[in-house]
Every structure is written in C-alpha cells, then in structure tokens.
Design a protein around this motif. Structure first.
Motif, mmCIF file in Angstrom:
data_model
loop_
_atom_site.group_PDB
_atom_site.id
_atom_site.type_symbol
_atom_site.label_atom_id
_atom_site.label_comp_id
_atom_site.label_asym_id
_atom_site.label_seq_id
_atom_site.Cartn_x
_atom_site.Cartn_y
_atom_site.Cartn_z
ATOM 1 N N LYS A 93 0.832 -1.201 0.000
ATOM 2 C CA LYS A 93 0.000 0.000 0.000
ATOM 3 C C LYS A 93 0.864 1.248 0.000
ATOM 4 O O LYS A 93 0.583 2.211 -0.706
ATOM 5 C CB LYS A 93 -0.922 0.004 1.228
ATOM 6 N N PHE B 247 0.376 0.466 -4.414
ATOM 7 C CA PHE B 247 -0.416 -0.593 -5.029
ATOM 8 C C PHE B 247 -1.794 -0.689 -4.381
ATOM 9 O O PHE B 247 -1.949 -0.390 -3.199
ATOM 10 C CB PHE B 247 0.275 -1.953 -4.887
ATOM 11 N N THR B 248 -2.765 -1.078 -5.160
ATOM 12 C CA THR B 248 -4.085 -1.344 -4.609
ATOM 13 C C THR B 248 -4.115 -2.815 -4.211
ATOM 14 O O THR B 248 -3.843 -3.690 -5.024
ATOM 15 C CB THR B 248 -5.171 -1.074 -5.667
ATOM 16 N N VAL B 249 -4.409 -3.054 -2.953
ATOM 17 C CA VAL B 249 -4.420 -4.428 -2.461
ATOM 18 C C VAL B 249 -5.843 -4.960 -2.526
ATOM 19 O O VAL B 249 -6.763 -4.359 -1.991
ATOM 20 C CB VAL B 249 -3.866 -4.491 -1.027
ATOM 21 N N MET B 250 -5.991 -6.069 -3.212
ATOM 22 C CA MET B 250 -7.307 -6.675 -3.368
ATOM 23 C C MET B 250 -7.372 -7.944 -2.521
ATOM 24 O O MET B 250 -6.398 -8.664 -2.392
ATOM 25 C CB MET B 250 -7.576 -7.027 -4.831
ATOM 26 N N GLU C 272 -12.330 -7.676 -3.495
ATOM 27 C CA GLU C 272 -12.701 -6.368 -2.970
ATOM 28 C C GLU C 272 -11.454 -5.659 -2.458
ATOM 29 O O GLU C 272 -10.502 -6.296 -2.034
ATOM 30 C CB GLU C 272 -13.779 -6.490 -1.894
ATOM 31 N N LYS C 273 -11.524 -4.329 -2.520
ATOM 32 C CA LYS C 273 -10.401 -3.507 -2.107
ATOM 33 C C LYS C 273 -10.182 -3.652 -0.607
ATOM 34 O O LYS C 273 -11.134 -3.644 0.169
ATOM 35 C CB LYS C 273 -10.707 -2.048 -2.448
ATOM 36 N N GLN C 274 -8.950 -3.781 -0.201
ATOM 37 C CA GLN C 274 -8.643 -3.977 1.193
ATOM 38 C C GLN C 274 -8.287 -2.664 1.878
ATOM 39 O O GLN C 274 -7.663 -1.821 1.255
ATOM 40 C CB GLN C 274 -7.458 -4.941 1.314
#
Ligand code: ZN
Length: 82
Positions: free
Chosen positions: A64, A68-71, A80-82
C-alpha cells in the motif's frame, strides 16, 4: 531453465570478455566452444538466478505504501479492495 556461465579458455576473450551466460535446459549438452569466437569454453557452476531472492518479505502495508491497490478475495470468488 538454469542459467549457465561459460568462461573462455584464455580469458578475457576479445569478443566475449570474461565469458557469457546461456539459458539452457539441463538435458542440453554444454557448449564446447564459444559461439562468437570459437575458442574452447568451460561451463561454470550453475547460478541460482531462476530463484530470485526478495530483499524484504512482501506485506500488505508495504504494498500500500508503494502505491499498489491491495485486493482481497472474498468467498464469492470476487475481489474487494482492502
Ligand atoms: Zn569468445
């Protein structure tokens, strides 16, 4: 496939320097001569380059921080987005 290091018999070689690297399967025979200059070469020990070492273990918070987008995978098979 492992990466093999070849070093010329009289190193350094004018064309290939101190040697060259080749990706080869273990079943493939080793080069007896340099494909560039033709002089005899010897195959050195296998490098473990196909198993890169990470400098730090990956974590969600560092991912993060790096932007980065953590899924997260949910039970329905969606993310879903974490
Ligand atoms: Zn050479």
């Amino acid at each position: 496939m492992p990466l093999y290091r070849y070093t010329p018999a009289s190193s350094p070689c004018k064309l290939c320097g101190t040697g060259f690297d080749r990706l080869q399967s273990a079943a493939e025979p080793a080069f007896a001569a340099c494909p560039t200059c033709g002089q005899a070469v010897t195959r050195a020990a296998t490098h473990a380059v196909y198993a890169p070492k990470l400098l730090a273990p990956l974590s969600i918070s560092s991912a993060k921080q790096a932007g980065f987008t953590v899924m997260k995978r949910v039970s329905s098979g969606e993310y879903e987005k974490q």
